[in-house]
Motif scaffolding. Structure first.
Motif, short mmCIF file in Angstrom:
data_model
loop_
_atom_site.label_atom_id
_atom_site.label_comp_id
_atom_site.label_asym_id
_atom_site.label_seq_id
_atom_site.Cartn_x
_atom_site.Cartn_y
_atom_site.Cartn_z
N LEU A 1 6.97 -3.85 38.98
CA LEU A 1 7.41 -2.48 38.72
C LEU A 1 8.84 -2.46 38.19
N ALA A 2 9.71 -3.29 38.76
CA ALA A 2 11.09 -3.36 38.26
C ALA A 2 11.12 -3.89 36.83
N LEU A 3 10.29 -4.87 36.52
CA LEU A 3 10.24 -5.39 35.15
C LEU A 3 9.73 -4.34 34.16
N PHE A 4 8.71 -3.59 34.56
CA PHE A 4 8.17 -2.55 33.68
C PHE A 4 9.19 -1.44 33.45
N VAL A 5 9.92 -1.06 34.49
CA VAL A 5 10.95 -0.03 34.34
C VAL A 5 12.07 -0.56 33.45
N VAL B 1 4.21 7.15 36.46
CA VAL B 1 3.26 7.36 37.56
C VAL B 1 3.47 6.32 38.65
N SER B 2 3.74 5.08 38.27
CA SER B 2 3.98 4.03 39.26
C SER B 2 5.24 4.29 40.07
N VAL B 3 6.29 4.75 39.40
CA VAL B 3 7.55 5.02 40.10
C VAL B 3 7.41 6.24 41.01
N VAL B 4 6.75 7.29 40.52
CA VAL B 4 6.62 8.52 41.30
C VAL B 4 5.74 8.31 42.53
N THR B 5 4.69 7.53 42.40
CA THR B 5 3.77 7.32 43.53
C THR B 5 4.23 6.22 44.47
N ARG B 6 5.28 5.52 44.16
CA ARG B 6 5.77 4.41 45.00
C ARG B 6 6.06 4.82 46.45
N PRO B 7 6.72 5.94 46.72
CA PRO B 7 6.99 6.28 48.13
C PRO B 7 5.75 6.70 48.92
N PHE B 8 4.66 6.99 48.24
CA PHE B 8 3.47 7.52 48.92
C PHE B 8 2.33 6.50 48.97
#
Length: 128
Positions: A12-16, A50-57
């Motif tokens: 996820l960090a690499l994609f961001v 979508v991956s970043v927004v759904t990360r906390p849930f």
């Protein structure tokens, strides 16, 4: 498992980071070759958002199911895959015409079947 969680965070960090570098290098939308002017880059950006927004849930199963959209990023990486996806999208309009004609035939034969057999197959001939 913690290893899989760590790998998930790493990717996820690499994609961001990839999305941010592309936005800085190409611009976001203003020039002709900007990041969000290409359809495949828009798909990549939406998957990252979508991956970043759904990360906390991620403790909810429905939100974890959203991870299934991540392989969509791979579709735009290869030219042959882009060609196949473009051909599939172009064939949808032709397929819709075939579905429309087939549906008309189904309706006609459905009405004919109701008129011919309506009420004749709904009773029992066995007295026991």
């Amino acid at each position: 498992p913690p290893v899989l969680q760590w790998l998930d965070d790493l990717f996820l960090a690499l994609f961001v980071a990839e999305a941010l570098v592309k936005m800085i290098a190409w611009g976001v939308v203003r020039n002709a070759c900007a990041y969000l002017r290409d359809g495949w880059d828009v798909v990549d950006f939406l998957v990252v958002v979508v991956s970043v927004v759904t990360r906390p849930f991620e403790q909810w199963a429905a939100v974890r199911a959203v991870r299934a959209v991540r392989p969509l990023r791979l579709l735009g990486r290869f030219e042959s895959t882009r060609i196949v996806i473009a051909a599939l999208i172009k064939s949808v309009s032709v397929s819709l015409n075939v579905v429309l004609v087939t549906s008309v035939f189904w309706v006609v034969f459905g009405v004919l079947g109701v008129q011919l057999f309506g009420g004749k197959l709904g009773y029992c001939t066995n007295p026991h």
